[in-house]
Design a protein around this motif. Structure first.
Motif, PDB file in Angstrom:
ATOM      1  N   ALA A 103      -0.444 -46.311  -3.569  1.00 29.76           N
ATOM      2  CA  ALA A 103       0.350 -47.545  -3.530  1.00 29.76           C
ATOM      3  C   ALA A 103       0.108 -48.338  -4.809  1.00 29.76           C
ATOM      4  O   ALA A 103      -0.846 -48.085  -5.538  1.00 29.76           O
ATOM      5  CB  ALA A 103      -0.030 -48.391  -2.313  1.00 29.76           C
ATOM      6  N   VAL A 136       8.951 -50.619  -4.809  1.00 28.80           N
ATOM      7  CA  VAL A 136       9.181 -49.698  -3.692  1.00 28.80           C
ATOM      8  C   VAL A 136      10.329 -48.748  -4.026  1.00 28.80           C
ATOM      9  O   VAL A 136      11.378 -49.176  -4.516  1.00 28.80           O
ATOM     10  CB  VAL A 136       9.511 -50.487  -2.398  1.00 28.80           C
ATOM     11  CG1 VAL A 136       9.854 -49.558  -1.254  1.00 28.80           C
ATOM     12  CG2 VAL A 136       8.354 -51.397  -2.020  1.00 28.80           C
ATOM     13  N   GLY A 137      10.120 -47.466  -3.767  1.00 29.59           N
ATOM     14  CA  GLY A 137      11.183 -46.471  -3.855  1.00 29.59           C
ATOM     15  C   GLY A 137      11.413 -45.822  -5.208  1.00 29.59           C
ATOM     16  O   GLY A 137      12.328 -45.022  -5.349  1.00 29.59           O
ATOM     17  N   SER A 169      -0.233 -52.916   0.781  1.00 28.51           N
ATOM     18  CA  SER A 169      -0.171 -53.926   1.848  1.00 28.51           C
ATOM     19  C   SER A 169      -1.522 -54.017   2.546  1.00 28.51           C
ATOM     20  O   SER A 169      -2.343 -53.100   2.475  1.00 28.51           O
ATOM     21  CB  SER A 169       0.894 -53.542   2.878  1.00 28.51           C
ATOM     22  OG  SER A 169       0.493 -52.378   3.589  1.00 28.51           O
ATOM     23  N   LEU A 214      -1.922 -51.115   5.007  1.00 31.43           N
ATOM     24  CA  LEU A 214      -2.283 -49.862   4.337  1.00 31.43           C
ATOM     25  C   LEU A 214      -3.761 -49.865   3.943  1.00 31.43           C
ATOM     26  O   LEU A 214      -4.465 -48.866   4.127  1.00 31.43           O
ATOM     27  CB  LEU A 214      -1.397 -49.672   3.107  1.00 31.43           C
ATOM     28  CG  LEU A 214      -1.315 -48.301   2.474  1.00 31.43           C
ATOM     29  CD1 LEU A 214      -0.981 -47.209   3.474  1.00 31.43           C
ATOM     30  CD2 LEU A 214      -0.262 -48.325   1.364  1.00 31.43           C
ATOM     31  N   LEU A 252      -2.608 -40.922   0.396  1.00 25.62           N
ATOM     32  CA  LEU A 252      -1.517 -41.824   0.050  1.00 25.62           C
ATOM     33  C   LEU A 252      -1.819 -42.541  -1.255  1.00 25.62           C
ATOM     34  O   LEU A 252      -2.945 -42.517  -1.745  1.00 25.62           O
ATOM     35  CB  LEU A 252      -1.331 -42.863   1.157  1.00 25.62           C
ATOM     36  CG  LEU A 252      -1.115 -42.350   2.573  1.00 25.62           C
ATOM     37  CD1 LEU A 252      -1.174 -43.489   3.569  1.00 25.62           C
ATOM     38  CD2 LEU A 252       0.196 -41.601   2.672  1.00 25.62           C
ATOM     39  N   ASN A 258       2.550 -47.722  -9.046  1.00 23.03           N
ATOM     40  CA  ASN A 258       2.613 -46.532  -8.194  1.00 23.03           C
ATOM     41  C   ASN A 258       3.658 -45.540  -8.688  1.00 23.03           C
ATOM     42  O   ASN A 258       4.349 -44.889  -7.923  1.00 23.03           O
ATOM     43  CB  ASN A 258       2.846 -46.927  -6.734  1.00 23.03           C
ATOM     44  CG  ASN A 258       2.605 -45.793  -5.751  1.00 23.03           C
ATOM     45  OD1 ASN A 258       3.398 -45.618  -4.834  1.00 23.03           O
ATOM     46  ND2 ASN A 258       1.546 -45.041  -5.914  1.00 23.03           N
ATOM     47  N   HIS A 288       7.489 -37.879  -4.568  1.00 23.81           N
ATOM     48  CA  HIS A 288       6.836 -39.183  -4.421  1.00 23.81           C
ATOM     49  C   HIS A 288       7.808 -40.330  -4.685  1.00 23.81           C
ATOM     50  O   HIS A 288       8.636 -40.270  -5.580  1.00 23.81           O
ATOM     51  CB  HIS A 288       5.653 -39.296  -5.397  1.00 23.81           C
ATOM     52  CG  HIS A 288       5.056 -40.662  -5.432  1.00 23.81           C
ATOM     53  ND1 HIS A 288       4.161 -41.102  -4.483  1.00 23.81           N
ATOM     54  CD2 HIS A 288       5.241 -41.704  -6.285  1.00 23.81           C
ATOM     55  CE1 HIS A 288       3.823 -42.350  -4.762  1.00 23.81           C
ATOM     56  NE2 HIS A 288       4.458 -42.732  -5.849  1.00 23.81           N
ATOM     57  N   ARG A 289       7.686 -41.392  -3.920  1.00 26.24           N
ATOM     58  CA  ARG A 289       8.403 -42.637  -4.157  1.00 26.24           C
ATOM     59  C   ARG A 289       7.399 -43.768  -4.019  1.00 26.24           C
ATOM     60  O   ARG A 289       6.558 -43.767  -3.113  1.00 26.24           O
ATOM     61  CB  ARG A 289       9.567 -42.831  -3.172  1.00 26.24           C
ATOM     62  CG  ARG A 289      10.686 -41.797  -3.324  1.00 26.24           C
ATOM     63  CD  ARG A 289      11.318 -41.843  -4.707  1.00 26.24           C
ATOM     64  NE  ARG A 289      12.287 -40.791  -4.953  1.00 26.24           N
ATOM     65  CZ  ARG A 289      12.045 -39.634  -5.593  1.00 26.24           C
ATOM     66  NH1 ARG A 289      10.826 -39.371  -6.037  1.00 26.24           N
ATOM     67  NH2 ARG A 289      12.987 -38.758  -5.791  1.00 26.24           N
ATOM     68  N   SER A 290       7.488 -44.724  -4.915  1.00 22.38           N
ATOM     69  CA  SER A 290       6.490 -45.797  -4.956  1.00 22.38           C
ATOM     70  C   SER A 290       6.458 -46.604  -3.662  1.00 22.38           C
ATOM     71  O   SER A 290       7.472 -46.813  -3.004  1.00 22.38           O
ATOM     72  CB  SER A 290       6.740 -46.706  -6.155  1.00 22.38           C
ATOM     73  OG  SER A 290       8.022 -47.306  -6.065  1.00 22.38           O
ATOM     74  N   THR A 291       5.245 -47.055  -3.361  1.00 15.88           N
ATOM     75  CA  THR A 291       4.973 -47.846  -2.167  1.00 15.88           C
ATOM     76  C   THR A 291       4.204 -49.087  -2.590  1.00 15.88           C
ATOM     77  O   THR A 291       3.335 -49.018  -3.462  1.00 15.88           O
ATOM     78  CB  THR A 291       4.099 -47.027  -1.182  1.00 15.88           C
ATOM     79  OG1 THR A 291       4.786 -45.834  -0.836  1.00 15.88           O
ATOM     80  CG2 THR A 291       3.757 -47.811   0.065  1.00 15.88           C
TER      81      THR A 291
END
Length: 183
Positions: free
Chosen positions: A77, A83-84, A111, A114, A75, A41, A105-108
């Motif tokens: 992911a 993450v982040g 899940s 989601l 979104l 991501n 953008h920050r990585s997610t």
């Protein structure tokens, strides 16, 4: 109680009479959530997210910041759970050259929640698609490869030219997929 009356237009929704359901509940139920999935991501899926936002805003004739008001949420992911992290500088640069800003953008991490909350899921590779449907077998009907029957290679660590090629593939695929939905 009175019924809620909603006027639906191609890119808009208007509450004509509020009844049992609040405007917010109607808006949430009517929002289409797109999810783009890759590994980390930080490259492919953020590029797809940014390009999709830009293209959908153009189709809706609105600013990117107004897509939520038009009931669209986009979104991305990653399957490896980072993450982040910010997008790579190359991903940011190729998106910027296409008029899509992914600098915030920050990585997610991908899940189950989601996946289940998304209406349309686009995977970058067959492997990502397999990971999505293994985690949630009942989402197979709303999950597909972004580029039809081919994988989109990961450009991480590669040259600017490779990023350009990947961005071109993503942009073409995003436009085709959104147009298929007749939004």
């Amino acid at each position: 109680k009175n019924s809620t009356i909603v006027k639906l237009c191609r890119y808009d929704m208007e509450i004509l009479r509020q009844g049992v359901y609040s405007a917010e509940q109607i808006k949430q139920a009517g929002t289409v959530q797109f999810l783009f999935v890759c590994s980390g991501n930080t490259c492919r899926s953020p590029m797809a997210e940014g390009i999709a936002r830009k293209y959908l805003a153009e189709k809706c004739i609105c600013g990117i910041d107004l897509l939520a008001e038009k009931c669209y949420r986009i979104l991305s992911a990653g399957t490896i759970g980072i993450v982040g992290m910010a997008p790579t500088a190359q991903a940011e640069a190729v998106c910027k050259s296409r008029g899509a800003d992914i600098s915030g953008h920050r990585s997610t991490a991908l899940s189950r929640v989601l996946i289940e909350q998304s209406d349309v899921i686009y995977a970058m590779t067959h492997f990502h698609l397999q990971q999505i449907t293994s985690a949630c077998p009942d989402v197979a009907d709303k999950s597909r490869l972004l580029a039809e029957n081919s994988d989109i290679a990961d450009p991480i660590g590669q040259s600017e030219k490779v990023y350009e090629d990947v961005a071109e593939t993503i942009e073409t695929a995003v436009k085709k997929r959104i147009d298929e939905l007749n939004l």
